[in-house]
Scaffold this active site. Sequence first.
Site, PDB file in Angstrom:
ATOM      1  CD  GLU A 124      -1.716  -2.425   1.266  1.00  0.00           C
ATOM      2  OE1 GLU A 124      -0.603  -2.675   1.757  1.00  0.00           O
ATOM      3  OE2 GLU A 124      -2.518  -3.313   0.917  1.00  0.00           O
TER       4      GLU A 124
ATOM      5  CG  HIS B 134     -12.079  -7.306   5.554  1.00  0.00           C
ATOM      6  ND1 HIS B 134     -11.091  -7.855   6.342  1.00  0.00           N
ATOM      7  CD2 HIS B 134     -11.757  -7.668   4.276  1.00  0.00           C
ATOM      8  CE1 HIS B 134     -10.245  -8.531   5.585  1.00  0.00           C
ATOM      9  NE2 HIS B 134     -10.616  -8.428   4.331  1.00  0.00           N
TER      10      HIS B 134
HETATM   11  C1  LIG Z   1      -2.127  -4.900   4.113  1.00  0.00           C
HETATM   12  C2  LIG Z   1      -3.160  -5.675   3.359  1.00  0.00           C
HETATM   13  N1  LIG Z   1      -3.469  -5.331   2.098  1.00  0.00           N
HETATM   14  C3  LIG Z   1      -4.408  -5.991   1.401  1.00  0.00           C
HETATM   15  C4  LIG Z   1      -5.082  -7.036   1.967  1.00  0.00           C
HETATM   16  C5  LIG Z   1      -6.170  -7.757   1.174  1.00  0.00           C
HETATM   17  N2  LIG Z   1      -5.709  -9.107   0.838  1.00  0.00           N
HETATM   18  C6  LIG Z   1      -6.037 -10.159   1.593  1.00  0.00           C
HETATM   19  S1  LIG Z   1      -5.266 -11.556   1.106  1.00  0.00           S
HETATM   20  C7  LIG Z   1      -4.497 -10.760  -0.167  1.00  0.00           C
HETATM   21  C8  LIG Z   1      -3.551 -11.512  -1.048  1.00  0.00           C
HETATM   22  C9  LIG Z   1      -2.432 -12.151  -0.276  1.00  0.00           C
HETATM   23  O1  LIG Z   1      -1.635 -12.921  -1.120  1.00  0.00           O
HETATM   24  P1  LIG Z   1      -0.465 -13.818  -0.563  1.00  0.00           P
HETATM   25  O2  LIG Z   1       0.412 -13.017   0.325  1.00  0.00           O
HETATM   26  O3  LIG Z   1       0.179 -14.472  -1.718  1.00  0.00           O
HETATM   27  O4  LIG Z   1      -1.170 -14.907   0.379  1.00  0.00           O
HETATM   28  P2  LIG Z   1      -2.265 -15.981  -0.050  1.00  0.00           P
HETATM   29  O5  LIG Z   1      -3.606 -15.332   0.089  1.00  0.00           O
HETATM   30  O6  LIG Z   1      -1.949 -16.414  -1.414  1.00  0.00           O
HETATM   31  O7  LIG Z   1      -2.105 -17.080   0.958  1.00  0.00           O
HETATM   32  C10 LIG Z   1      -4.850  -9.419  -0.183  1.00  0.00           C
HETATM   33  C11 LIG Z   1      -4.382  -8.454  -1.192  1.00  0.00           C
HETATM   34  C12 LIG Z   1      -4.750  -7.365   3.296  1.00  0.00           C
HETATM   35  N3  LIG Z   1      -5.363  -8.354   3.936  1.00  0.00           N
HETATM   36  N4  LIG Z   1      -3.793  -6.684   3.962  1.00  0.00           N
END
Ligand SMILES: Cc1ncc(C[n+]2csc(CCOP(=O)(O)OP(=O)(O)O)c2C)c(N)n1
Lengths: 392, 392, 336, 336
Positions: free
Chosen positions: D60, D129
């Site tokens: 972000e 959220h």
């Molecule tokens: C700081 C933050 N930004 C955005 C989100 C929204 N979000 C939740 S899961 C996700 C993707 C995460 O991807 P990854 O790190 O590869 O983990 P995975 O879900 O694949 O296990 C996002 C963008 C969040 N939870 N926290």
Amino acid sequence: MLTDELGQGGTAAEGPGNRAEHQGRTSGNLVQLITPAGERVSHPEYDPWVQDVTDEQLCSLYEDLVVIRRIDTEATALQRQGELALWPPLLGQEASQIGSARTLRDDDFVFPSYRDNGVAYCRGIKLTDIIRVWRGNAAGGWDPYTVNMATSQIVIGSQTLHATGYAMGIQNDGADSVAITYFGDGATSEGDVNEAMVFAASFQAPVVFFCQNNHWAISEPVRLQSHIHIADRAAGFGIPSMRVDGNDVLAVMAATRVALDRARRGGGPTFIEAVTYRMGPHTTADDPTRYRDANELEDWAAKDPIRRVKALLDRKGLLTEKLEAAVQQKADAVAREMRSGCINMPDPEPLDVFKHVYSTPNSWLDRQQDHYARYLASFGDPAGAASEEGAH
Amino acid sequence: MLTDELGQGGTAAEGPGNRAEHQGRTSGNLVQLITPAGERVSHPEYDPWVQDVTDEQLCSLYEDLVVIRRIDTEATALQRQGELALWPPLLGQEASQIGSARTLRDDDFVFPSYRDNGVAYCRGIKLTDIIRVWRGNAAGGWDPYTVNMATSQIVIGSQTLHATGYAMGIQNDGADSVAITYFGDGATSEGDVNEAMVFAASFQAPVVFFCQNNHWAISEPVRLQSHIHIADRAAGFGIPSMRVDGNDVLAVMAATRVALDRARRGGGPTFIEAVTYRMGPHTTADDPTRYRDANELEDWAAKDPIRRVKALLDRKGLLTEKLEAAVQQKADAVAREMRSGCINMPDPEPLDVFKHVYSTPNSWLDRQQDHYARYLASFGDPAGAASEEGAH
Amino acid sequence: MTQMTFARAINSGLRKSLENDPKVILMGEDIGALGGVFRVTDGLQKDFGTHRVVDTPLAESGIMGTAVGLAYRGYRPVVEIQFDGFIYAAFDQIVCQVAKFHYRTQGAVKMPLTIRVPFGGGIGSPEFHSESPEAYFTHTSGLRVVSPSNPQDAHVMIQQAISCDDPVLYFEPKRRYHDKGEVDESLDAAGALSMEKARVVADGSDVTLVAYGPLVKTARDAATAAADEGVSVEVIDLRSLAPVDYATVEASVRKTGRLVITHEASQSGGLGAEVAASITERCFYHLEAAPVRITGFDVPYPYSKLEMHHLPSLDRILDGVDRALGRPNSLSGREG
Amino acid sequence: MTQMTFARAINSGLRKSLENDPKVILMGEDIGALGGVFRVTDGLQKDFGTHRVVDTPLAESGIMGTAVGLAYRGYRPVVEIQFDGFIYAAFDQIVCQVAKFHYRTQGAVKMPLTIRVPFGGGIGSPEFHSESPEAYFTHTSGLRVVSPSNPQDAHVMIQQAISCDDPVLYFEPKRRYHDKGEVDESLDAAGALSMEKARVVADGSDVTLVAYGPLVKTARDAATAAADEGVSVEVIDLRSLAPVDYATVEASVRKTGRLVITHEASQSGGLGAEVAASITERCFYHLEAAPVRITGFDVPYPYSKLEMHHLPSLDRILDGVDRALGRPNSLSGREG
Ligand SMILES: Cc1ncc(C[n+]2csc(CCOP(=O)(O)OP(=O)(O)O)c2C)c(N)n1
Ligand SMILES: Cc1ncc(C[n+]2csc(CCOP(=O)(O)OP(=O)(O)O)c2C)c(N)n1
Ligand SMILES: [Mg+2]
Ligand SMILES: [Mg+2]
């Protein structure tokens, strides 16, 4: 002092920037073209990038180095005399700043930290503008668009993201200019700098990360930030890097040109670690005797960036009395101009406190301004009345 | 399902963890000990770390893999039936989670993300506790200190810093336990994860960075985060890394043991990239057909982590009907327990909304609680009255 | 009782906390050999070692996040943010993690962090060295926020903050660091006035003047000046900014019927709004005039040649007192 | 006029901005092929390409900082923060950079960023959220903050935000995304009511009820319910949260003499305090009772089984209306 008077150097397509060594990890070898003793050592990879540097230009680099040191000394003096509120000396880092800044084109854009006043000088920024912010007369010293250089950034590392975003804009525009950002060794620990590398690598943005490793972040030695070479950080992001003697103006020029050339040709970002040393205090408010060994200073004094160019000029028979006198005169003139610009800088008007917060009127602020104007008016003499207590 | 039933493996001092390959950069070669076809392939460096895994233990690993997949399926069903508000499936990542979690000692501490419910199962966390938060009945499902595992972290990457700080505490205490943190490929772009590596390297903290590269961050493919291998990020911080087949439970165990062993012996942090695949949607709220190719799924289905262990057991003549039945029974029992725990979970009381914000009384909050209690009382039936509108 | 500076009084409080509890650990940039840019941690690393007084890498989110991990492990981290303007990089960890772990874990995990923040202006510094970000934190549930105004309070309150099981933002008015005062170092932090309580620092009957941190001195000076004009100002030092000890403020306003609040932070959405709104709710029918806010303007903290205009001065506060009292003032004839 | 959902109305506004100005560029996580987790950017990458609608790495601060750089270069970035609770990682860039560049450069560098934030609760989501972080930004000088409450406003205001030369936080009430309404897509954003103006959405004479974003609907429902009891409630939709259009609120309160403010964010230090304080300053002598705040409590946003208690409901708002009117209410007999 002219930007890019030295041209772009080498034939781009054949340059070492295309070789494998530059695409991946740095070898850890320090790139050096002038030894501390002033000897010009050859380096097959980097020599081509500075082969166009004429004797005349070498003299002009020397002048810049001397002038910038003089600016630094004069500003420090102005601070001691109470004319500046603060000054962050760049003493010792002249070659890093001049060597890199002089390779830039006018349409390249610089995102500096607070210590990059040598770069500002190379961009043609007025001396008065350079010190405006340090006197406390402005939040930023100049209009970035007239010189293609952002104002000093104080939040460590922040500017690396701005440079990366700007570079993404260059890319969108289909231009071949480059954004370059300056930051310190300490800054490499900040999340923003690492995120900047993520974005730069992901979008292959034309940005150069120029890190002046001056060995200290205020009182913290560089090893607290990293046990390995700072330049090695970049490889983990898929960004090629170079580790260059930051007290060697030619080596810095060569490395910066490798990076600029790659960026212009769509090759994406490059990371440069310029290994140098902060010879002075962090700022005029700092007392380095509390945390650093005098021996270290001595060691680095022997690697002084100006002395070695001077020695090189001498070896080449270029260090004439005339040159010395001309350089001295230039430095004196610059110092004089800066001092008078500083001392004669007009104070802001009280109501300037409300200026430029928004580009269009804002009802909250307008009301406050109106009230404060009435308040000032209630004393008859606006400025005087309000300045009386504040800083208790 | 027992933590560390497999012992610590190998003789620590002679293990490959001490070799140069592990101290520096990863070679980029994927460590694999079981092929997708279920063939046990030998690997001179990593074999010693799993040589103590008996046939019985292999069967137990198989059970865990199956049970965890069943938990995932059941939770997804509960969500579809409106019993859970949301569920982040770990389908496809079972081997990464079991292989790593089962190498941990009880006194090691886990800092997970939201998707690491297989790890939670291995830590002995009650099934009801695992789903509490996904039903909307709690902000966190369990008491971290009873199982030495933090509750799910939703802010991407945040937990990597907590693990590093915790590891600094272990170090201060002179203990030989380890903190391990789980995060995704997407998380590696966050500043916090990079800062965690800076701190871990600087203090040589006993922390393991366990990245499950499941190829997707919601709709974003891993190449958007990095053009090079995720594991290569670590070298730039001076942290050794391994790239391991995350669908190979033995390879994951071996790599995790290398890392744990290094940490216990004062060798500092290690980064593990477990290369796996998110076979399901990001969460039950996601629709991956919008952004990913069905072919990709097929390719990865062929590398399924459970099938290959099953095939290995078969080759070894261990896949008896009895084993299959026992595993099936266990999975059924677990699913039943989870379902009934979910459905019978008591709803919170209205005034619970004020609980646990502070550990000592707070005058602002106490007043609000008092007012709200009076408000509820004004309806006669507290809970009913207030729940009527809220979610319009 | 010993005469000492504000900075020294904190130093001495930190020292006592380090001595009394082996779990107390100081973290920050340049807090070791340098003793912090304001010397507040001077000598502590020398005496307690690099494991108790930790120079960290230059990364505020990293400092805060690792402090969370240390708290998880049972430590009581005291984090120094070098200047107010650099706390934003740690904002995510403070708001999402520090403030919420106790809640998230149903009380299982405590976050006894103390976050020391030199704050406020008046020292002629460049950008980001003079900010007053306290309202961001007073609006964040799960945090406690305090600010001492004098050496004795600074000395006691830092110890109270460290021994508190909840996270505490401890805002140090940096332009008062060199102010001297009598400090009784033998004062038992547990026995002293709780850091949650406001204190009436000057009795008065005509108007209540609420201040905290750097402006308490200015407010007291204003009260003295007002007294010369025959106006009796009761000055309250809030000390705790979240929660505010409204009982003390309310008692005063019920007596005076008039309220002036002052702070350096920008006006809109500042703590002054919260105090004005809450006191109006609590004793509307005792109020004889609208509460008056004398604050910084809604501008980025200005460069130093202009800061005296932004900072509430004695004269601006007196003008506000006049407004609250319905006496002639710069806005006479206007409602509000 | 077309019937469309709130989300679609924003989508259509974004589309018009992309069409009208080649410098407009959308950035965020999952806004491309997925169309955003709420589908607000659905189809835009397909139609405008990956250079105009950019899926960014998951960082972000990185998104915000590179958006600053793009704005420096003359672009008008529209940044999506996926959920309210993830804006904190970008807080440093927003507060220190986005908000201050115009000031820092004496107006030379403009920051025409729009930061879209789906905010607020009521959708049964997990931690982070459902947050309402608007007060952090309304207290930050240099920013403008708006929040639409209905599809038509959403459609027009997103275009106004994008064309504004100052940075604008655009808070989208996510629990209203699926609400449908008539939208006149031909409405000229320049000709429509300025996003800085509040709107009286229900006329009334007994009490003024101020709401914004998700609670405007609840407030209108409350006004309807109150009318059944013979109480005439004037409902004001703030639309702009910084600056607040106090002239409109003040005019109403001068008429009704009573004020209720509602928001989902925690009470202490929330925007309600600012509105209460400012209106009290502006028309104290027209107020017949203290302004009443009906808000979320001073707690982290609760898990979903409890959120209906935290969120201001129609009944809680009516209770507040009764309090403002001095009618029997849950706190009868107490001042405030
Ligand atoms: C700081 C933050 N930004 C955005 C989100 C929204 N979000 C939740 S899961 C996700 C993707 C995460 O991807 P990854 O790190 O590869 O983990 P995975 O879900 O694949 O296990 C996002 C963008 C969040 N939870 N926290
Ligand atoms: C985010 C942030 N944190 C802390 C500071 C205070 N500070 C100013 S300069 C500095 C050290 C920076 O070191 P380095 O990056 O090596 O740059 P140098 O000063 O050596 O040029 C620190 C900690 C700051 N300006 N910004
Ligand atoms: Mg440095
Ligand atoms: Mg992933």
